[in-house]
Design an enzyme around this catalytic site. Structure first.
Site, short mmCIF file in Angstrom:
data_model
loop_
_atom_site.label_atom_id
_atom_site.label_comp_id
_atom_site.label_asym_id
_atom_site.label_seq_id
_atom_site.Cartn_x
_atom_site.Cartn_y
_atom_site.Cartn_z
N ASP A 120 13.32 2.93 -15.25
CA ASP A 120 12.02 2.64 -14.96
C ASP A 120 11.80 2.56 -13.30
O ASP A 120 12.60 2.03 -12.89
CB ASP A 120 11.48 1.50 -15.95
CG ASP A 120 11.40 1.66 -17.45
OD1 ASP A 120 11.08 2.94 -17.62
OD2 ASP A 120 11.60 0.61 -18.00
N ASP A 139 6.59 7.03 -20.07
CA ASP A 139 5.87 6.17 -20.92
C ASP A 139 4.28 6.38 -20.41
O ASP A 139 3.79 6.09 -21.47
CB ASP A 139 6.20 4.80 -20.11
CG ASP A 139 7.62 4.31 -20.40
OD1 ASP A 139 8.09 4.72 -21.29
OD2 ASP A 139 8.10 3.63 -19.51
#
Length: 167
Positions: A120, A139
């Site tokens: 991430d 995401d």
């Protein structure tokens, strides 16, 4: 399943994995880097589920997550294939939603299978207010898919209500 949707899913997976590779290769986000007034890049690894839920260094937990994700991805693929093949009146927005959801899900799944974690790197903020989580492109596609599915459901319900009111 339509070739265009397969191409879309494949493109989402490739885009996400390419950006994750670039973040790793060029060491982007080692130090939090401000891109604009509302966007920062800061690399972190998520061994858990969304927002780090069930984050653990235990191999048992991580393999359990991979096993669970495998079941979910396979169920989604089966469901979406059946849905697209059997339902000709499925809206374009719904088809796009499922494509985004599956593409983002597969991209994070592949990242987890390769590295036993998901990379991430995106942080959203406004002044000193920070969005509660760090995420990646996959995401974003998953989030957009859910928003589109909610919109599609509301539109479908509105159409059904107007048809019932006319009769």
């Amino acid at each position: 399943m339509n070739r265009l949707y397969i191409l879309g899913i494949f493109s989402i997976v490739l885009l996400d994995l390419y950006v994750k590779y670039a973040v790793e290769f060029f060491n982007w986000g080692i130090k939090p880097t401000s891109i604009s007034h509302f966007l920062m890049i800061s690399k972190t690894y998520n061994k858990g589920l969304f927002f780090g839920i069930a984050h653990s260094d235990s191999l048992l937990v991580n393999y359990s997550i991979i096993f669970l994700m495998t079941l979910i991805i396979l169920a989604l693929i089966f469901y979406i294939c059946k849905l697209l093949d059997s339902n000709d009146n499925l809206s374009r927005l719904s088809k796009i939603s499922w494509m985004l959801l599956l593409g983002g899900g597969i991209a994070n799944y592949v990242d987890r299978v390769i590295d036993n974690k998901v990379t991430d790197y995106i942080i959203l903020h406004y002044d000193e207010f920070y969005f509660p989580g760090i995420f990646n492109i996959a995401d974003i596609f998953i989030s957009i898919a859910f928003i589109f599915l909610v919109i599609d459901t509301l539109i479908s319900n509105e159409k059904e209500n107007s048809i019932q009111n006319k009769s």
